[in-house]
Design an enzyme around this catalytic site. Structure first.
Site, PDB file in Angstrom:
ATOM      1  N   GLY A  45       6.026  -1.024   9.048  1.00 50.89           N
ATOM      2  CA  GLY A  45       6.815  -0.150   8.175  1.00 50.89           C
ATOM      3  C   GLY A  45       8.071   0.361   8.852  1.00 50.89           C
ATOM      4  O   GLY A  45       9.154   0.389   8.259  1.00 50.89           O
ATOM      5  N   CYS A  46       7.940   0.758  10.108  1.00 51.09           N
ATOM      6  CA  CYS A  46       9.096   1.295  10.833  1.00 51.09           C
ATOM      7  C   CYS A  46      10.142   0.206  11.092  1.00 51.09           C
ATOM      8  O   CYS A  46      11.341   0.471  11.069  1.00 51.09           O
ATOM      9  CB  CYS A  46       8.643   1.947  12.136  1.00 51.09           C
ATOM     10  SG  CYS A  46       7.575   3.380  11.850  1.00 51.09           S
TER      11      CYS A  46
END
Length: 154
Positions: A45-46
């Site tokens: 996600g990051c």
């Protein structure tokens, strides 16, 4: 836990970047800056969120916005992340989570139905005078930059 709102003074900070060089919010006075907090470098996600900022950086910069990403990761991990993803904006290290806490981006959150303590994915727009213009908590990693650009008319 403190939550910031539009009109609040943005908490000042000085943190090391991926190369260990200190970067201060004050360095950006007179310019708008997007400050976003993310849990961990090189996680799916990051990585998606950071690459979205990278891919939209020219348009954000052209509209007068700088971008700073902040996580609890140490500078060496940030350097690896930056180099692996060709990120072109500063990634700052807050291992003591002092800045995360000052912005209300660290605390209780719900993950997979459980309450845990950790980084709350959050984004702030700080205006030229150092005031919070936008405060967004619990943002999604995917699609967030596109929404932010719509909100900012960029």
């Amino acid at each position: 836990m403190t939550r910031l709102a539009p009109g609040d003074s943005a908490p000042d900070f000085t943190l090391p970047d991926a190369d260990g060089q200190n970067v201060s919010l004050d360095d950006y006075r007179g310019r708008k800056v997007v400050v976003y907090f993310y849990p961990a470098a090189s996680t799916p996600g990051c990585t998606k969120q950071a690459c979205d900022f990278r891919d939209n950086l020219a348009e954000l910069n052209d509209a007068g916005f700088a971008v700073l990403g902040i996580s609890p990761d140490k500078p060496a991990k940030l350097a690896k992340f930056r180099d692996a993803e060709a990120l072109t904006f500063p990634l700052l290290s807050d291992p003591d989570r002092e800045v995360l806490k000052a912005y209300g981006a660290f605390g209780e959150k719900t993950m997979y139905g459980k309450t845990v303590v950790g980084v709350i994915r959050s984004t702030f727009v700080v205006d030229e005078a150092g005031k919070i213009e936008t405060a967004q908590y619990n943002v999604k990693a995917t699609g967030h930059v596109a929404k932010l650009r719509r909100d900012l008319s960029v």
